[in-house]
Design an enzyme around this catalytic site. Structure first.
Site, PDB file in Angstrom:
ATOM      1  CB  SER A 144      -0.909  -0.007   1.234  1.00 42.74           C
ATOM      2  OG  SER A 144      -1.873   1.016   1.121  1.00 42.74           O
ATOM      3  CD  GLU A 145      -0.537   3.671  -3.645  1.00 42.85           C
ATOM      4  OE1 GLU A 145      -0.589   2.432  -3.442  1.00 42.85           O
ATOM      5  OE2 GLU A 145      -1.365   4.285  -4.341  1.00 42.85           O
ATOM      6  CG  ASN A 146      -1.074   4.277   2.775  1.00 39.98           C
ATOM      7  OD1 ASN A 146      -1.082   3.261   2.068  1.00 39.98           O
ATOM      8  ND2 ASN A 146      -1.717   4.331   3.919  1.00 39.98           N
TER       9      ASN A 146
END
Lengths: 234, 208
Positions: free
Chosen positions: B45-47
């Site tokens: 999850s790129e966060n």
């Protein structure tokens, strides 16, 4: 060396002025500096440029600074959660500079590391590349992006000791470390200030050298998209 | 019968191999996680997270634990957390094996448009431009045509690009296409879909 201040207002004393540049941590409403945002709203300082991945939601987070029309320009990757943002943007009251999310994070990190520019493949062949220098490396095109150097950083961590050594919790880390690094002065709010020696030095996420002023307070930590599964599905 | 959303997601899951680190976009790509079976896949999850787990049980939501769509999620025993610069460092640095993304348009040369429609509300590209420029393989999952019946697989994109020449494979309700030299190659047809139907619904050049 005393970095601890009694309130967000005190921690911002002498730092705010019109037309300033603020880098803010947080992703959506996760890990945002709620207390410092409230204090900036109260200060009435205006024409602010804010580098932040998002701009809060209507009435919460950085959205509060939109309601009071204190923001002149946003540098963000995604602003879809905010009707007031769209209204001000479409009416020309608010400037917007879209940055791909990783480019924004790296621009902050680069600024904090004394790197004024870097080349990236992200955005090549898109509107993001318009007006930017491009260069070939090993037969592939890259564009030049510039480091961000902000007047102040406002960030949120989970715990810090009194020297500012900080740890974050889960995905609330997000933009906070790079945002913290790229401001001349970094003000950090935490849920708990703990005595030095109580955090394992091997587990520090952000060393205290990046943190100049520190406050502790209660956070609402609003959830933007509450998604759950039923226990029967287990 | 063309594939439905779940069949498209199941077909996309076949693209994933044991040990891969993968980023899934919003929409049909999110469903791919339901079809990985016994394969050892780590979702990014790129966060700022590797090892994304399912939605929490009611009452277990944690405001400090969300995915890139800002939804509450859970962690797994393999999970690690990191900041956004590190997260996009692993994307830009080619460490993520594949991204499975939705699209508005894909062109025969692999150009992708999935972030804005001029004149309509512009929300931003988020991490999409970084992902398509950086990951090892970009797989698009989308309906073959729009609601007006027009092909979304084009000679050239009409919308502003997310990335130039970035798409490797397109999975639609009609089948699977690869971006190759000179155009698109039919890899597979959905059950009951003929090659003529695929060609008729594809505006981009199909090569043998």
């Amino acid at each position: 060396m005393n970095k601890i201040y009694g309130s967000a207002k005190e921690a911002l004393d002498g730092l705010l002025h019109d037309d300033m540049f603020i880098a803010a941590g947080g992703f959506g409403l996760c890990g945002i500096p709620e207390l410092l945002i409230d204090a900036i709203v109260e200060s009435g300082v205006k024409d602010i440029t804010v580098a932040s991945n998002n701009c809060g939601v209507d009435g919460f987070g950085l959205g509060k600074l939109l309601d009071t029309k204190q923001i002149k320009k946003m540098m963000s990757s995604y602003v879809g959660e905010n009707a007031e943002f769209m209204r001000q943007y479409l009416s020309g009251e608010l400037e917007l500079e879209f940055n791909p999310q990783g480019t924004l994070a790296e621009r902050m990190r680069a600024g904090g590391h004394g790197i004024p520019g870097f080349y990236t493949k992200t955005g090549v062949g898109t509107v993001i590349a318009d007006g930017k220098e491009s260069k070939m490396f090993n037969g592939e095109e890259y564009i030049l992006e510039e480091g961000i150097f902000a007047d102040i950083s406002i960030v949120k961590a989970w715990k810090a000791d009194d020297t500012g050594n900080a740890i974050f919790r889960k995905t609330a880390r997000n933009f906070n470390p790079p945002a913290a690094m790229c401001g001349k002065v970094c003000i950090m709010e935490v849920e708990e200030i703990v005595p030095r020696g109580s955090l394992d030095p091997d587990h520090i996420h952000l060393p205290g050298i990046y943190v100049h002023r520190l406050i502790q307070g209660d956070h609402e930590k609003r959830i933007e998209q509450r998604t759950v599964r039923k226990r029967e599905e287990a | 019968m063309p594939w439905d959303r779940n069949q498209m997601a199941a077909r996309a899951a076949e693209e994933l191999e044991d040990g891969m680190y993968v980023n899934l976009g919003i929409g049909i790509p999110t469903l791919v996680a339901n079809y990985v079976g016994d394969k050892d896949i780590t979702l990014q999850s790129e966060n700022g997270m590797l090892g994304m787990g399912p939605f929490p049980f009611e009452g277990d939501e944690d405001p400090d634990l969300i995915n890139a769509g800002k939804q509450t999620i859970t962690e797994l025993s393999r999970t690690s957390y990191f900041d956004s610069a590190t997260s996009f460092g692993m994307i830009r640095g080619g460490k993520i094996a594949a991204a499975i993304l939705g699209a508005m348009e894909v062109a025969e040369n692999g150009d992708l448009a999935n972030w804005m429609i001029p004149g309509k509300l512009v929300k931003g590209m988020g991490g999409a431009m970084d992902l398509v420029a950086g990951v090892g393989r970009v797989i698009v999952v989308m309906d073959h045509t729009n609601k007006h019946g027009d092909s979304k697989v084009l000679k050239e994109c009409t919308l502003p690009l997310t990335g130039r020449g970035v798409v490797d494979r397109i999975i639609t309700n009609l089948g699977v296409l690869d971006v190759v030299d000179g155009g698109l190659k039919i890899v597979e047809l959905a059950d009951g879909v003929t090659e003529d139907e695929m060609r008729a619904s594809t505006a981009g050049t199909i090569v043998d």
